[in-house]
Design an enzyme around this catalytic site. Structure first.
Site, PDB file in Angstrom:
ATOM      1  N   ASP A 453       0.823  -1.208   0.000  1.00 52.68           N
ATOM      2  CA  ASP A 453       0.000   0.000   0.000  1.00 52.68           C
ATOM      3  C   ASP A 453       0.862   1.265   0.000  1.00 52.68           C
ATOM      4  O   ASP A 453       2.077   1.221   0.235  1.00 52.68           O
ATOM      5  CB  ASP A 453      -0.916  -0.023   1.238  1.00 52.68           C
ATOM      6  CG  ASP A 453      -2.276   0.589   0.965  1.00 52.68           C
ATOM      7  OD1 ASP A 453      -2.374   1.466   0.091  1.00 52.68           O
ATOM      8  OD2 ASP A 453      -3.248   0.194   1.648  1.00 52.68           O
ATOM      9  N   ASP A 519     -10.988   1.511  -3.243  1.00 50.38           N
ATOM     10  CA  ASP A 519     -11.546   1.158  -1.938  1.00 50.38           C
ATOM     11  C   ASP A 519     -13.069   1.086  -2.003  1.00 50.38           C
ATOM     12  O   ASP A 519     -13.717   0.735  -1.024  1.00 50.38           O
ATOM     13  CB  ASP A 519     -11.153   2.205  -0.880  1.00 50.38           C
ATOM     14  CG  ASP A 519      -9.766   1.946  -0.319  1.00 50.38           C
ATOM     15  OD1 ASP A 519      -9.156   0.921  -0.676  1.00 50.38           O
ATOM     16  OD2 ASP A 519      -9.290   2.778   0.484  1.00 50.38           O
TER      17      ASP A 519
HETATM   18  C1  GLA Z   1      -5.856   1.662   2.264  1.00 54.28           C
HETATM   19  C2  GLA Z   1      -6.273   0.559   1.311  1.00 54.28           C
HETATM   20  C3  GLA Z   1      -7.324  -0.316   1.963  1.00 54.28           C
HETATM   21  C4  GLA Z   1      -6.807  -0.868   3.253  1.00 54.28           C
HETATM   22  C5  GLA Z   1      -6.363   0.265   4.158  1.00 54.28           C
HETATM   23  C6  GLA Z   1      -5.692  -0.249   5.399  1.00 54.28           C
HETATM   24  O1  GLA Z   1      -6.857   2.586   2.444  1.00 54.28           O
HETATM   25  O2  GLA Z   1      -6.735   1.100   0.117  1.00 54.28           O
HETATM   26  O3  GLA Z   1      -7.699  -1.359   1.093  1.00 54.28           O
HETATM   27  O4  GLA Z   1      -5.745  -1.746   3.004  1.00 54.28           O
HETATM   28  O5  GLA Z   1      -5.438   1.120   3.488  1.00 54.28           O
HETATM   29  O6  GLA Z   1      -5.326   0.782   6.234  1.00 54.28           O
END
Ligand code: GLA
Length: 725
Positions: A453, A519
């Site tokens: 990420d 997301d």
């Molecule tokens: C980001 C990602 C999510 C999740 C969160 C965890 O927002 O896009 O899918 O992994 O971090 O904190």
């Protein structure tokens, strides 16, 4: 003259009098003899007219002021204010490693062109590469070298190759977006001047356009000439469409910050690859990117495992019992990969602390992660882990021990994004530390998959000691980090996530295996995102999850069938607390999982087609058709109610001369029986052996089938199987 051609595309390069090459044609395939090509090269010779230089200049791949070009030069550089207008003379040209003699004409199926040129006076040398891949994707990059003995550095301001496009391409399609709302299309005319999409975020960006399509008026999924262009880097970069007198080009490159690249003698700056794909219709142009990625990606090596990611199931609330129960339930449904998301490491109770301290938090994991990893493997699933290696929370042991490892341009730290800062990976100690940590996690826990990420922009990002701009170095260091890790663990797969789809580009996709598309798992938004992110990324590399009925982002409720159907043409997964599943839901979900397992090879190898992109009242269709036309799967999403009670749905990509049997995944939620068209009632269920009518490919493709407007926001999945051999 160099003519590269493959699969209905031609790139014709002319190179005269020592100047850099010009793209004389990039578009539909041409057939011409060598003699024709030589004569053709002379046809653009003309005398000057008022307002132009006396020797009119055809802008090349790197346009130069020194030849009379009045627009943005291909290379912007200077040495303390001097050597800013190089005139590059070609020293050698080679195709596929073979040096060409002067006056040569070369015609090749695909091919790799490398050109060396220099300006001795300015002390600048370049290597220019131009490649037409076997899938017909054109790409170019430039490496600039400081050849001067002068003690001043050569400062690179920008290197922006130009991919010339015919001026009858008069429309642009590009994209905007934000968190959980990636890939909003915008369509507009080409006008004189430059339309620029910049990212100064140090990651590709949630608002990134990703690709820019330039096409003839009215182009759509299958019609019109389209040039689909992209810059392959996740650091600061620019996509631009430049229109001036007699000229239209895609210009792309890295956006360098002031003083960011300063070359000492013998040092080089390498630009990112700038890509372009010509096709008739968006889908043909996109297919060249898909072919290119499929040749390289690890995702193509083995079937895509159905994935459970636990983020939306538990968020930061982790403990062994809960996660083990989720894993057990997942395995019983047919899930093949279990991914433990954010929240497992030291002090990580929420997003304010912990990034940097990559050891399991004894508060939630008193025995470490090994018991969970073993439980997951014992159930026959792979074990995956979330990491965010480029980031650091100020509230972490790592930040307390190494405050000098945090990027900052001045005395103060940059503003926090999600409470986090950026770890300086161009610092060899920080790099070594984080590589060791990742290597250890993968080795110790048998991790086969990392969700990698990147949850903040690199704004105000300087080298901690000098404050000098650090985005360029950081971008390269991240690539080196991933490359080194993959070399140590050749089977490790990596997902590129950046608050969703904030890092989707060919720089990262050269070294990762799928993207977290967004997301936002709401199927209606996802349908749009899969479509448009899919112009670059093939379906099997697009993370595509079934989440809870009520979307955590939009608050909209959608039925399980719709959620599964939309996720189907992607890399299928689940991101939902499946401990809550009712029995009936578990049955539906496990059926979809096995249907995905049965059809994933087609989804991972087929040609992507679409329809209804620009008509808000038309059903939106996305499909994948086998390369040999033997089979196809389509998802069709009905829009909100409109004045039309029925619409024709054409099934693109089928072979006109073949016959196809139609099968469907036909949910009860499509509405009452009287909404269902006769042909749909006759279809067999997906994977059933029941007799069903068959139709000619030509009818289905050109005339289409009537679809009554069923209840809005519903999805239908059709499978077409060739029945005439
Ligand atoms: C980001 C990602 C999510 C999740 C969160 C965890 O927002 O896009 O899918 O992994 O971090 O904190």
């Amino acid at each position: 003259m160099i003519h590269l051609t493959t699969d209905n595309v031609s790139v014709l390069l002319t190179q005269t009098a020592g100047a850099l090459p010009v793209i004389a044609h990039w578009g539909p395939r041409i057939n011409a003899s060598d003699r024709d090509l030589i004569e053709y090269a002379g046809t653009s010779v003309r005398t000057g007219m008022d307002g132009l230089s006396d020797v009119p200049y055809e802008p090349g791949i790197l346009p130069e002021h020194s030849h009379g070009w009045g627009g943005l030069p291909g290379i912007r550089a200077h040495r303390a204010g001097a050597a800013w207008s190089p005139r590059l003379d070609v020293v050698s040209v080679a195709v596929d490693g073979e040096t060409l003699a002067e006056g040569a004409v070369v015609q090749r199926e695909s091919g790799f062109v490398s050109i060396h040129a220099n300006d001795e006076w300015a002390g600048i040398g370049i290597d220019l590469e131009i490649d037409l891949s076997s899938s017909g994707l054109l790409r170019t990059r430039v490496s600039v070298r400081n050849d001067s003995d002068a003690h001043e550095h050569l400062e690179i301001v920008g290197v922006n190759p130009a991919l010339r496009v015919p001026t009858d391409a008069r429309e642009i399609l590009d994209f905007s977006g934000r968190w959980a709302t990636e890939k909003i299309p915008q369509r507009h005319p080409v006008v004189f001047g430059t339309h620029t999409r910049e990212s100064r975020r140090g990651r590709t960006g949630l608002d990134a356009t990703t690709v820019v399509a330039i096409g003839t008026p009215g182009f759509d999924a299958s019609a019109g000439c389209v040039w689909l262009c992209h810059v392959g880097i996740g650091g600061n970069h620019e996509h631009a469409v430049e229109r001036s007198d007699g000229h239209l080009a895609f210009r792309g490159g890295e956006l360098l910050l002031p003083g960011e690249v300063r070359l000492a003698r013998g040092e080089r700056y390498a630009s990112p690859w700038v890509y372009g794909s010509f096709g008739v219709g968006l889908d043909a142009a996109a297919a060249r990117y898909h072919g290119f990625l499929r040749e390289r990606s690890r995702s193509s090596r083995r079937p895509r495992p159905v994935t459970l990611n636990v983020w939306e199931a538990v968020y930061f609330d982790q403990d062994f019992d809960t996660l083990a129960e989720l894993a057990t339930r997942a395995a019983s449904l047919g899930v093949e990969r279990f991914v433990l998301d954010d929240g497992w490491f030291l002090g990580r109770r929420d997003d304010t602390a912990g990034l940097g301290d990559w050891i399991p938090d004894p508060a939630s994991w008193p025995d470490g992660l090994a018991p969970l990893a073993e439980h997951v493997r014992g159930l026959g699933m792979e074990f995956g882990l979330w990491v965010e290696p480029e980031m650091i929370n100020e509230d972490s042991d790592l930040a307390r021990a190494h405050p000098d490892w945090i990027l900052k341009a001045g005395a103060e730290l940059p503003p926090r994004f999600r409470y986090q800062q950026v770890l300086d990976l161009s610092n060899p100690d920080a790099f070594k530390h984080i590589l060791g940590v990742l290597d250890g996690l993968v080795t110790d826990h048998g991790v086969t998959y990392l969700k990698w990420d990147h949850n903040r922009d690199l704004i105000d990002a300087g080298h901690p000691v000098t404050g000098a701009p650090a985005v360029h170095d950081q971008t390269l260091a991240v690539y080196e980090l991933i490359d080194e890790l993959r070399q140590r663990h050749p089977e490790l797969e990596i997902e590129s996530c950046a608050s969703g789809g904030g890092r989707v580009d060919l720089g990262i996709l050269e070294r990762t295996d799928r993207v977290h598309t967004s997301d936002n798992h709401d199927p209606l938004d996802r349908s749009r995102m899969l479509r448009w992110t899919g112009l670059l990324v093939p379906p099997e590399m697009l993370g595509s999850h079934v989440a809870s009925a009520v979307s955590s982002v939009t608050g909209r409720t959608s039925d399980l069938h719709t959620r599964c159907a939309i996720a189907f043409l992607g890399h299928f997964g689940i991101e939902w607390d499946i401990r809550e599943l009712e029995d009936a839901e578990a049955v539906i979900l496990s059926r979809w999982i096995s249907a995905y397992q049965e059809h994933r090879e087609l989804i991972s190898t087929g040609r992507v087609v679409a329809d209804g992109d620009f008509d808000p009242d038309a059903p939106a269709l996305r499909g994948v058709v086998a390369a040999d036309g033997s089979e196809a799967i389509y998802t069709i999403v009905t829009p909100a109610l409109s004045a039309d009670s029925r619409r024709r749905v054409r099934l693109p990509g089928l072979l006109a001369e073949a016959r196809y049997r139609v099968e469907s995944a036909r949910p009860d939620s499509l509405g009452p029986w009287w909404l269902s068209p006769y042909w749909l009632d006759q279809t067999a269920g997906l994977d059933s052996d029941a007799e069903a009518p068959s139709y000619s490919g030509s009818l289905l493709r050109e005339a289409g089938l009537d679809l009554l407007t069923f209840q809005p926001d519903r999805a239908l999945v059709l499978r077409l199987v060739r029945v005439d051999g």
